[in-house]
Design an enzyme around this catalytic site. Sequence first.
Site, mmCIF file in Angstrom:
data_model
loop_
_atom_site.group_PDB
_atom_site.id
_atom_site.type_symbol
_atom_site.label_atom_id
_atom_site.label_comp_id
_atom_site.label_asym_id
_atom_site.label_seq_id
_atom_site.Cartn_x
_atom_site.Cartn_y
_atom_site.Cartn_z
ATOM 1 N N SER A 92 5.643 -8.702 2.277
ATOM 2 C CA SER A 92 4.225 -9.014 2.047
ATOM 3 C C SER A 92 3.943 -10.501 1.999
ATOM 4 C CB SER A 92 3.753 -8.419 0.718
ATOM 5 O OG SER A 92 3.957 -7.051 0.691
ATOM 6 N N THR A 194 2.923 -9.481 -2.742
ATOM 7 C CA THR A 194 2.167 -10.731 -2.715
ATOM 8 C C THR A 194 2.512 -11.506 -3.964
ATOM 9 O OG1 THR A 194 0.305 -9.883 -1.490
ATOM 10 C CG2 THR A 194 -0.163 -11.686 -2.994
ATOM 11 N N THR A 212 0.549 -14.769 0.626
ATOM 12 C CA THR A 212 0.638 -13.378 1.080
ATOM 13 C C THR A 212 0.507 -13.273 2.594
ATOM 14 O OG1 THR A 212 -0.302 -11.158 0.740
ATOM 15 C CG2 THR A 212 -1.865 -12.947 0.943
ATOM 16 N N ARG A 222 -8.789 -10.246 9.582
ATOM 17 C CA ARG A 222 -9.103 -9.913 8.178
ATOM 18 C C ARG A 222 -8.494 -10.948 7.210
ATOM 19 N NH1 ARG A 222 -6.053 -8.795 3.249
ATOM 20 N NH2 ARG A 222 -7.318 -7.450 1.966
ATOM 21 N N THR A 245 -3.566 -9.591 -7.529
ATOM 22 C CA THR A 245 -2.840 -8.927 -6.457
ATOM 23 C C THR A 245 -3.470 -7.558 -6.242
ATOM 24 O OG1 THR A 245 -0.657 -8.217 -5.700
ATOM 25 C CG2 THR A 245 -1.112 -7.955 -8.037
ATOM 26 N N GLY A 246 -3.171 -6.953 -5.095
ATOM 27 C CA GLY A 246 -3.757 -5.656 -4.798
ATOM 28 C C GLY A 246 -4.784 -5.771 -3.694
HETATM 29 C C1 SD4 Z 1 -4.735 -9.065 0.064
HETATM 30 N N1 SD4 Z 1 -4.369 -9.303 -2.290
HETATM 31 O O1 SD4 Z 1 -4.561 -9.606 1.136
HETATM 32 C C2 SD4 Z 1 -3.695 -9.275 -1.013
HETATM 33 C C3 SD4 Z 1 -2.657 -8.212 -0.894
HETATM 34 C C4 SD4 Z 1 -1.763 -8.041 -2.060
HETATM 35 O O2 SD4 Z 1 0.075 -7.122 -2.997
HETATM 36 O O3 SD4 Z 1 -1.924 -8.605 -3.112
HETATM 37 N N2 SD4 Z 1 -0.762 -7.232 -1.965
HETATM 38 O O4 SD4 Z 1 -5.675 -8.315 -0.163
#
Ligand code: SD4
Length: 338
Positions: A92, A194, A212, A222, A245-246
Site C-alpha cells: 500500500s 498506508t 500511500t 483518483r 487511514t482507510g
Molecule cells: C486512501 N487513505 O488513498 C488511503 C488509503 C489507506 O490504508 O489509508 N489505506 O484513501
Amino acid sequence: MKRRNFIKNAALTSAGLVIGNSLTSCNNSESKEENNETIVSTDEEKLPLVIATWHVKNATARAMEILQSGGTSLDAVEQGCMVEEADIKNSSVGKGGLPDRDGNVTLDACIMDKHGNCGSVIYLQSITHAVSVARKVMEDTPHVMLAGEGAKQFAISQGFKEEDLLTETSKKAWEDWKIKSEYKPIINIENHDTIGMLAIDKNGDIAGACTTSGLAYKMQGRVGDSPIIGSGLFIDNDIGGCVATGLGEEVVKTVGSFLVVELMRQGKSPQEACEEAISRIVNKPNSNYKDFQVGYIAVNKKGETGSYSIHQWFSMTKFQDGINEQIQSDFYYEAENS
Ligand code: SD4
C-alpha cells in the site's frame, strides 16, 4: 462518554498499571476512577515518542533512532515513512504498492512541521520516496502541493531516481484482480498499510507525515485523503497532531485530521477526539460504514495518544520509553454499537 475500556496489547507492560480488574486504558495518559477501578498510567509524557498507523515497527524503530540521537520530529517522520516506502512487501506504500485499475502505481504523500508548514505530492509516479518529495515541495518551492508529471519532474530535478514501482508481485495481484473483478476498487478492512506517522522530539515539537499508493485498483487519477492537509494529516504544534487511514473519500468529506486537532483544542483527549471524528462519519445519513474502514491516531502536546476506528483489526504502533509495540485495540465503533 461511557465506554468499555479495554485493549489487546502486544506488550502490556507499558500500557498502564491497573488496580482492580485486569483492564488497561486505551487513553494511556490519566489516572481516573472508572467502574470503581482506579487506572493509573505509567507511560505518560515521556518524550520523545512516535506513533504510526498499522503494524510498522521497523518504521517506528527508525524514527525513534533519529529522535534518540537528538534529531527533529520532522526528520523522524520522514525517515520512518521511508522504511515502508522502500519495503516491497508493503503493498500500500511506495515501491510494491498496488496499482490503479489500469496498472499504474501512483503515490500520494504529505508532511507537516512544527511551524505549520506543509508539502504534498499527488499522483506521483516512478519515484519511491514520495514523502521526501513532499518535504522538498515544502522546503524548496513556494508551493504546498505538486501533482502528477510536475511532481515527478520536480523530484527528478532534485536528484530522485526514476524507477518502476510495479513489482512482479503487485503486477500479478493486479492481473489476478482484473480476471475476477467487476472493476470495484478494493478497500480491505483487515489489511491496510498506508503509513501515517506522528512524532514528538526531545524539544516537545510535533511533526507528521503520511504516504500511500492509495486505494488498490482505483480509477486512474483518483486521489485520496493522504496528501490533503487537514484530511489525511494535520499538525498544530501548540495542540497536537492527527493522521488518518482507510477509505480516503470518507476522511475528506469530514476533513478528519483537522477535526481531531480542533477537538483536542477544545479540550478533548486524543482518544475522545478520534472517537468523535469517527462518529461524524458513521452517523452521516445513509452512511454505509459497514463496507469500509477508517482509522485515526492522534497525539497531543503532552504526549497523550489515542486511536480509534470503525471496524476491528486497526492497530497503532507506538514507540515510547524504550518500548516499540503494536497496539491492537478491541475498542472500535462497531464493537461499541452492535
Ligand atoms: C486512501 N487513505 O488513498 C488511503 C488509503 C489507506 O490504508 O489509508 N489505506 O484513501
